[in-house]
Design a protein around this motif. Structure first.
Motif, short mmCIF file in Angstrom:
data_model
loop_
_atom_site.label_atom_id
_atom_site.label_comp_id
_atom_site.label_asym_id
_atom_site.label_seq_id
_atom_site.Cartn_x
_atom_site.Cartn_y
_atom_site.Cartn_z
N UNK A 198 -28.50 6.86 -7.26
CA UNK A 198 -27.71 8.09 -7.21
C UNK A 198 -26.27 7.82 -7.62
N UNK A 199 -25.72 6.71 -7.11
CA UNK A 199 -24.33 6.41 -7.42
C UNK A 199 -24.14 6.03 -8.88
N UNK A 200 -25.24 5.62 -9.55
CA UNK A 200 -25.12 5.25 -10.96
C UNK A 200 -24.98 6.49 -11.84
N UNK A 201 -25.43 7.65 -11.39
CA UNK A 201 -25.26 8.85 -12.21
C UNK A 201 -24.15 9.77 -11.71
N UNK A 202 -23.81 9.66 -10.41
CA UNK A 202 -22.87 10.61 -9.83
C UNK A 202 -21.42 10.19 -10.07
N UNK A 203 -20.51 11.17 -9.98
CA UNK A 203 -19.11 10.83 -10.09
C UNK A 203 -18.46 10.77 -8.71
N UNK A 204 -19.09 11.42 -7.74
CA UNK A 204 -18.50 11.46 -6.41
C UNK A 204 -19.62 11.44 -5.39
N UNK A 205 -19.38 10.84 -4.23
CA UNK A 205 -20.45 10.74 -3.25
C UNK A 205 -19.99 11.06 -1.83
N UNK A 206 -20.90 11.65 -1.07
CA UNK A 206 -20.68 11.90 0.36
C UNK A 206 -21.74 11.14 1.13
N UNK A 207 -21.36 10.57 2.25
CA UNK A 207 -22.35 9.92 3.11
C UNK A 207 -22.40 10.69 4.42
N UNK A 208 -23.62 11.12 4.80
CA UNK A 208 -23.77 11.87 6.04
C UNK A 208 -24.39 11.00 7.10
N UNK A 209 -23.98 11.27 8.36
CA UNK A 209 -24.69 10.68 9.48
C UNK A 209 -24.74 11.71 10.59
N UNK A 210 -25.94 11.96 11.09
CA UNK A 210 -26.21 12.94 12.15
C UNK A 210 -25.36 14.21 12.00
N UNK A 211 -25.47 14.79 10.82
CA UNK A 211 -24.87 16.11 10.63
C UNK A 211 -23.37 16.13 10.40
N UNK A 212 -22.81 14.95 10.11
CA UNK A 212 -21.37 14.91 9.81
C UNK A 212 -21.12 14.07 8.57
N UNK A 213 -20.04 14.39 7.85
CA UNK A 213 -19.66 13.55 6.72
C UNK A 213 -18.89 12.36 7.28
N UNK A 214 -19.38 11.13 7.00
CA UNK A 214 -18.67 9.97 7.53
C UNK A 214 -17.78 9.31 6.47
N UNK A 215 -18.21 9.36 5.22
CA UNK A 215 -17.39 8.78 4.15
C UNK A 215 -17.48 9.72 2.95
N UNK A 216 -16.40 9.89 2.22
CA UNK A 216 -16.52 10.51 0.91
C UNK A 216 -15.50 9.93 -0.02
#
Lengths: 235, 330
Positions: A198-216
């Motif tokens: 996914x990261x190889x095609x995307x320009x930006x990423x969000x990481x979710x954990x238990x219903x919250x964004x933890x990193x973007x």
């Protein structure tokens, strides 16, 4: 183009999303990563109108669309390729694609787009009269994407397109996802379990954990961020 | 041998009507997993509406149309094979609506009623438990039957039939004009239904909504509207069947469709409750089978054979001949 602001959503008593905010700029591929149950699919379901959020807003080109019915959202040309593909198994490939164009009336445009889908996925052209349930997993995924393209989306929501597919087919499909983004200028919000891919095609990423964004952060940074990779992405 | 072919023809004609009602059952079952026990009574009631509007026109009935009797503005009275299409004069000087107008009016009312029943009664009761909705259809069955008894009484009333002349001799067999008409209309309707579901955009959308409601919503299909349309179509088809049944029995009575519904059930179960083709084949098979049983074994055996058949099929092959094996989605 799409702005999700502080979405909260639940299935009955189970809270699936606590507080999700994310932005998808026009023309880009943005990916949402995270473990099973982190709320990735639920986020897409809220955007496409399958699930009404308890709080928060979804803005598409500045207009609030949260809580609108799914069939209305499709007509804004936001198309959701759902988890598990959800093709119409007892209908033919062609009928599935025609249903994808249900929200449109321009016959000539539909015909041209059908040809475009067949150009992307020649296997679907070969099997157009075949019942969709008899297709292989990869072909069914192609059909699910092709069916969404028939609505001529401006924003495409893809839920785990690589799930259960052989690596070679996954590579094909991701090549086409990139082409849809670059050539057809379709903005894409991509959910993927295979974070590296996914990261190889995307320009930006969000990481979710238990219903919250933890990193973007930008996809390239995410891919380099070893702590995130180890603790959330599992590679 | 002549009797055999006569029975075959008359059986096919009744069978076509069973098939229509079985198709209505299949539509609703496919779309909602509900077995609509009220299908026959809805048809019966709509058939009564057809009967009401087929009575001689008078001032008291619809003033606007009654005027015509006296000043005779409407002189255009087209007829097909001697059947008045829009307005017909009776021998006693009164004017009645022509058969075509009666059919159009009745089917339109049935269409609206079917949709209203889905929206106002079925949908709110569907939610938690499928059994609730099935019991609701049983309730509608009982209520509609009682209303018809109260409003129209138990005595059968003669029902208009466009063709009531002598039997037509085909050499191999003879068939009454009305039975022939019912057979032709029945087969024609089945063809129309086939074309609607297989060849039109809307028909495809109705099928999709029944197959996978959530995916259909993602295609931009308003699945709720498709459900309502499904009930409307089922009601309209049932009502057409009722209008064809009434003249071939003693006339219309509140119990008009009881037997027909049971045989349509047998037909739908035989063919597979989720198969339209099965409903057609099952309907014809049950109609012909019934007519043979009555001729060669005895009319009292008719029900025994039909329900023996339902029970036997459910025991041996629960999905029916053309039904698909049950796949439960997780």
């Amino acid at each position: 183009m799409l702005e999700v602001r502080n979405i909260r959503a639940s299935y009955g008593p189970v809270i699936a999303l606590h507080d999700i905010s994310l932005t998808v700029p026009e023309g880009q591929i943005v990916t949402v990563l995270g473990a099973n149950g982190a709320g990735k699919s639920t986020t897409l379901r809220v955007i496409s109108g399958l699930l009404r959020p308890a709080a928060g807003s979804v803005l598409f080109e500045g207009q609030p669309i949260q809580g609108k019915p799914a069939d209305w959202i499709v007509r804004q040309r936001i198309c959701h390729v759902p988890e598990g593909r959800q093709i119409f198994a007892t209908l033919t490939v062609e009928a599935n694609l025609n249903l994808g164009a249900y929200s449109r009336k321009d016959k000539a445009g539909i015909k041209a787009d059908l040809q475009r889908v067949f150009d992307y996925f020649p296997r679907l052209a070969e099997r157009r009269r075949q019942v969709a349930g008899t297709l292989s997993g990869g072909e069914q995924q192609m059909l699910a994407i092709g069916r969404a393209l028939m609505a001529r989306p401006r924003l495409l929501l893809l839920d785990e397109p690589s799930l259960g597919l052989a690596p070679l087919i996954v590579r094909d499909i991701f090549g086409i996802i990139r082409a849809i983004n670059e050539e057809d200028r379709v903005t894409i919000l991509l959910i993927e379990q295979d974070a590296r891919l996914a990261l190889s095609v995307a320009s930006y990423g969000y990481v979710l954990e238990t219903g919250r964004v933890v990193v973007n952060e930008p996809a390239a940074d995410l891919a380099r961020n070893e702590t995130v990779r180890k603790s959330y992405l599992g590679y | 041998m002549e009797t055999f072919f006569d029975q075959l023809a008359i059986g096919a004609s009744t069978g076509a009507l069973y098939a229509l009602l079985a198709l209505a059952l299949v539509f609703i079952f496919r779309a909602t997993d509900i077995v609509n026990f009220a299908q026959g009574e809805m048809a019966m009631f709509n058939t009564y509406i057809g009967w009401s509007i087929s009575r001689p026109l008078s001032f008291s009935w619809i003033p606007f149309l009654g005027i015509e009797r006296h000043i005779n503005i409407l002189t255009w009275r087209p007829e097909v094979f001697g059947v008045p299409l829009f307005l017909g004069s009776e021998s006693d000087g009164s004017t009645r609506l022509g058969y075509l107008l009666i059919v159009i009016g009745t089917v339109a009312i049935a269409f609206v009623m079917g949709g209203l029943i889905e929206r106002l009664i079925i949908r709110p009761s569907e939610g938690k438990n499928l059994l609730n909705a099935v019991i609701v259809t049983l309730g509608i069955f009982a209520i509609v039957n009682s209303i018809a008894n109260w409003r129209y009484g138990p005595v059968p009333q003669t029902y208009p039939a466009p063709f009531k002349g002598n039997a037509v001799d085909f050499g191999l067999f003879k068939l009454g004009q009305h039975s022939l008409f019912a057979l032709i209309v029945g087969l024609g309707l089945m063809f129309a239904i086939y074309v609607f579901f297989q060849r039109t955009r809307l028909g495809l959308a109705v099928r999709a909504a029944a197959l996978n409601p959530q995916a259909s919503e993602l295609m931009g299909i308003n699945t709720g509207r498709m459900l309502t349309l499904g009930w409307s179509l089922a009601a309209a088809i049932g009502c057409l069947a009722g209008m064809l049944v009434a003249p071939s029995v003693a006339g219309i009575s509140p119990n008009l469709m009881l037997g027909v519904l049971l045989y349509a059930f047998a037909a739908a179960v035989l063919g597979g409750l989720d198969s339209a083709l099965g409903a057609v084949v099952g309907g014809l098979a049950v109609g012909i089978g019934q007519s043979m049983v009555v001729q060669y074994i005895g009319s009292e055996w008719s029900d025994i054979v039909a329900f023996g058949l339902i029970i036997g099929i459910l025991m041996v092959k629960p999905t029916g001949i053309f039904g698909s094996p049950v796949v439960k989605k997780v």
